[in-house]
Scaffold this motif. Structure first.
Motif, PDB file in Angstrom:
ATOM      1  N   ALA A  57       1.041  -1.525  -0.183  1.00  0.00           N
ATOM      2  CA  ALA A  57       0.051   0.237   0.240  1.00  0.00           C
ATOM      3  C   ALA A  57       0.834   1.493  -0.339  1.00  0.00           C
ATOM      4  CB  ALA A  57      -0.488  -0.025   1.150  1.00  0.00           C
ATOM      5  N   ASN A  58       2.008   1.592   0.475  1.00  0.00           N
ATOM      6  CA  ASN A  58       2.950   2.271   0.912  1.00  0.00           C
ATOM      7  C   ASN A  58       3.294   2.909  -0.720  1.00  0.00           C
ATOM      8  OD1 ASN A  58       2.117   3.106   3.564  1.00  0.00           O
ATOM      9  ND2 ASN A  58       3.656   2.676   4.787  1.00  0.00           N
ATOM     10  N   ALA A  59       3.543   2.065  -1.020  1.00  0.00           N
ATOM     11  CA  ALA A  59       4.910   1.837  -2.206  1.00  0.00           C
ATOM     12  C   ALA A  59       3.518   3.146  -3.256  1.00  0.00           C
ATOM     13  CB  ALA A  59       4.572   1.028  -3.084  1.00  0.00           C
ATOM     14  N   ASP A  60       2.413   2.713  -3.463  1.00  0.00           N
ATOM     15  CA  ASP A  60       1.060   3.467  -3.946  1.00  0.00           C
ATOM     16  C   ASP A  60       1.105   4.885  -3.471  1.00  0.00           C
ATOM     17  OD1 ASP A  60       1.014   1.616  -6.048  1.00  0.00           O
ATOM     18  OD2 ASP A  60      -0.980   0.565  -5.499  1.00  0.00           O
ATOM     19  N   LEU A  61       1.057   4.760  -2.263  1.00  0.00           N
ATOM     20  CA  LEU A  61       0.617   5.607  -1.304  1.00  0.00           C
ATOM     21  C   LEU A  61       1.797   7.158  -1.653  1.00  0.00           C
ATOM     22  CD1 LEU A  61      -1.479   4.421   1.665  1.00  0.00           C
ATOM     23  CD2 LEU A  61      -1.983   5.690   0.104  1.00  0.00           C
ATOM     24  N   MET A  62       3.258   6.890  -1.676  1.00  0.00           N
ATOM     25  CA  MET A  62       4.305   7.662  -1.475  1.00  0.00           C
ATOM     26  C   MET A  62       4.247   8.142  -3.037  1.00  0.00           C
ATOM     27  SD  MET A  62       6.501   5.679   1.440  1.00  0.00           S
ATOM     28  CE  MET A  62       7.533   4.925   0.542  1.00  0.00           C
ATOM     29  N   THR A  63       3.818   7.205  -3.748  1.00  0.00           N
ATOM     30  CA  THR A  63       4.493   7.476  -5.594  1.00  0.00           C
ATOM     31  C   THR A  63       3.350   8.461  -5.714  1.00  0.00           C
ATOM     32  OG1 THR A  63       5.831   4.809  -6.008  1.00  0.00           O
ATOM     33  CG2 THR A  63       4.361   7.112  -7.796  1.00  0.00           C
ATOM     34  N   GLY A  64       0.952   8.520  -5.192  1.00  0.00           N
ATOM     35  CA  GLY A  64       0.953   9.257  -5.447  1.00  0.00           C
ATOM     36  C   GLY A  64       1.237  10.707  -4.723  1.00  0.00           C
ATOM     37  N   GLY A  65       2.059  10.901  -4.093  1.00  0.00           N
ATOM     38  CA  GLY A  65       2.230  11.918  -3.122  1.00  0.00           C
ATOM     39  C   GLY A  65       1.468  11.771  -1.342  1.00  0.00           C
ATOM     40  N   PHE A  66       0.912  10.700  -0.926  1.00  0.00           N
ATOM     41  CA  PHE A  66       0.017  10.894   0.097  1.00  0.00           C
ATOM     42  C   PHE A  66       0.705  10.570   1.343  1.00  0.00           C
ATOM     43  CE2 PHE A  66      -3.104   9.866  -3.791  1.00  0.00           C
ATOM     44  CZ  PHE A  66      -3.587  11.034  -3.133  1.00  0.00           C
ATOM     45  N   GLU A  67       0.043  10.587   1.830  1.00  0.00           N
ATOM     46  CA  GLU A  67       0.782  10.021   3.419  1.00  0.00           C
ATOM     47  C   GLU A  67       1.493   8.328   3.664  1.00  0.00           C
ATOM     48  OE1 GLU A  67       2.654  11.148   7.829  1.00  0.00           O
ATOM     49  OE2 GLU A  67       2.425  12.363   5.616  1.00  0.00           O
ATOM     50  N   PRO A  68       2.395   7.190   3.890  1.00  0.00           N
ATOM     51  CA  PRO A  68       2.003   6.333   4.121  1.00  0.00           C
ATOM     52  C   PRO A  68       1.127   5.952   5.561  1.00  0.00           C
ATOM     53  CG  PRO A  68       4.395   7.087   4.469  1.00  0.00           C
ATOM     54  CD  PRO A  68       3.410   8.095   3.769  1.00  0.00           C
ATOM     55  N   LEU A  69       0.554   5.127   5.196  1.00  0.00           N
ATOM     56  CA  LEU A  69       0.250   4.023   6.536  1.00  0.00           C
ATOM     57  C   LEU A  69       1.354   3.835   7.592  1.00  0.00           C
ATOM     58  CD1 LEU A  69      -2.247   1.745   4.992  1.00  0.00           C
ATOM     59  CD2 LEU A  69      -3.220   4.028   5.353  1.00  0.00           C
ATOM     60  N   GLN A  70       1.034   3.821   8.678  1.00  0.00           N
ATOM     61  CA  GLN A  70       1.851   2.999   9.820  1.00  0.00           C
ATOM     62  C   GLN A  70       2.201   2.277  10.365  1.00  0.00           C
ATOM     63  OE1 GLN A  70       4.347   5.738  10.382  1.00  0.00           O
ATOM     64  NE2 GLN A  70       3.736   5.872   8.500  1.00  0.00           N
ATOM     65  N   GLY A  71       0.176   1.297  10.408  1.00  0.00           N
ATOM     66  CA  GLY A  71       0.469   0.517  11.114  1.00  0.00           C
ATOM     67  C   GLY A  71      -0.040   0.686  12.199  1.00  0.00           C
ATOM     68  N   PRO A  72      -0.051  -0.735  13.034  1.00  0.00           N
ATOM     69  CA  PRO A  72      -0.525  -0.399  14.619  1.00  0.00           C
ATOM     70  C   PRO A  72       0.687  -0.025  15.335  1.00  0.00           C
ATOM     71  CG  PRO A  72      -0.897  -3.075  13.542  1.00  0.00           C
ATOM     72  CD  PRO A  72       0.233  -2.180  12.828  1.00  0.00           C
ATOM     73  N   ASP A  73       0.042   0.026  16.943  1.00  0.00           N
ATOM     74  CA  ASP A  73       1.011   1.316  17.501  1.00  0.00           C
ATOM     75  C   ASP A  73       1.667   0.511  18.773  1.00  0.00           C
ATOM     76  OD1 ASP A  73      -1.019   0.676  19.171  1.00  0.00           O
ATOM     77  OD2 ASP A  73      -1.350   2.730  19.828  1.00  0.00           O
ATOM     78  N   ARG A  74       3.008   0.625  18.880  1.00  0.00           N
ATOM     79  CA  ARG A  74       3.705   0.223  19.731  1.00  0.00           C
ATOM     80  C   ARG A  74       2.981  -0.545  20.993  1.00  0.00           C
ATOM     81  NH1 ARG A  74       8.645  -0.337  20.313  1.00  0.00           N
ATOM     82  NH2 ARG A  74       9.036   1.451  19.381  1.00  0.00           N
ATOM     83  N   ALA A  75       1.756  -0.171  21.628  1.00  0.00           N
ATOM     84  CA  ALA A  75       0.709  -1.042  22.599  1.00  0.00           C
ATOM     85  C   ALA A  75       0.358  -2.956  22.385  1.00  0.00           C
ATOM     86  CB  ALA A  75      -0.014  -0.413  22.921  1.00  0.00           C
ATOM     87  N   TRP A  76      -0.192  -2.329  20.500  1.00  0.00           N
ATOM     88  CA  TRP A  76      -0.450  -3.158  20.202  1.00  0.00           C
ATOM     89  C   TRP A  76       0.153  -4.699  19.642  1.00  0.00           C
ATOM     90  CZ3 TRP A  76       0.201  -6.429  15.708  1.00  0.00           C
ATOM     91  CH2 TRP A  76      -1.165  -7.022  15.393  1.00  0.00           C
ATOM     92  N   TRP A  77       1.081  -3.840  19.497  1.00  0.00           N
ATOM     93  CA  TRP A  77       2.386  -4.517  19.057  1.00  0.00           C
ATOM     94  C   TRP A  77       3.172  -5.695  19.972  1.00  0.00           C
ATOM     95  CZ3 TRP A  77       3.400  -6.407  13.973  1.00  0.00           C
ATOM     96  CH2 TRP A  77       2.503  -5.415  13.210  1.00  0.00           C
ATOM     97  N   GLU A  78       3.303  -5.070  21.132  1.00  0.00           N
ATOM     98  CA  GLU A  78       3.594  -5.432  22.347  1.00  0.00           C
ATOM     99  C   GLU A  78       2.269  -6.407  22.785  1.00  0.00           C
ATOM    100  OE1 GLU A  78       4.462  -2.489  24.922  1.00  0.00           O
ATOM    101  OE2 GLU A  78       6.534  -1.832  23.524  1.00  0.00           O
ATOM    102  N   ALA A  79       1.373  -6.726  22.899  1.00  0.00           N
ATOM    103  CA  ALA A  79       0.112  -7.234  22.889  1.00  0.00           C
ATOM    104  C   ALA A  79       0.289  -8.290  22.449  1.00  0.00           C
ATOM    105  CB  ALA A  79      -1.317  -6.705  23.529  1.00  0.00           C
TER     106      ALA A  79
END
Length: 116
Positions: free
Chosen positions: A60-82
């Motif tokens: 997704a981020n490949a297309d978003l960045m090519t189009g000049g859009f903000e990339p997706l970040q994914g889940p936050d640190r708390a989600w990853w830890e859980a």
């Protein structure tokens, strides 16, 4: 995971990210069918969400960045830890299924990407 999947669907529906070609998606489905599990468990990811999320972000981020859009970040640190705690606790039960899933992508546990 579902919130993240919804974010990806939103950028696809908004026309900011193109779906892979039909042949690419069919090849992915054939690979999973032949090397992971048939039937009802075909779409299970066996608590390997980090692998799936990383692949989705890359796509997704490949297309978003090519189009000049903000990339997706994914889940936050708390989600990853859980999530990692849950996966490690389930590993004795899901080991063979998880190993088969990773093997379908020519990966192993050492190849999982840590997003943080």
């Amino acid at each position: 995971m579902y919130d993240f999947q919804a974010q990806v669907l939103a950028v696809v529906f908004a026309g900011r990210v193109a779906l892979p070609l039909k042949g690419v998606m069919q090849a992915e489905q054939r690979r999973r069918k032949s090397r992971v599990l048939p039937g009802a468990l075909l779409n299970s990811i066996f608590l390997l969400d980090d692998f799936v999320i990383h692949r989705m972000l890359r796509w997704a981020n490949a297309d978003l960045m090519t189009g000049g859009f903000e990339p997706l970040q994914g889940p936050d640190r708390a989600w990853w830890e859980a999530f990692r705690t849950e996966r490690e606790n389930a590993r004795p039960l899901l080991k063979v299924l998880q190993d088969n899933f990773l093997d379908a992508y020519d990966m192993d546990w050492d190849g999982l990407v840590d997003l943080y």
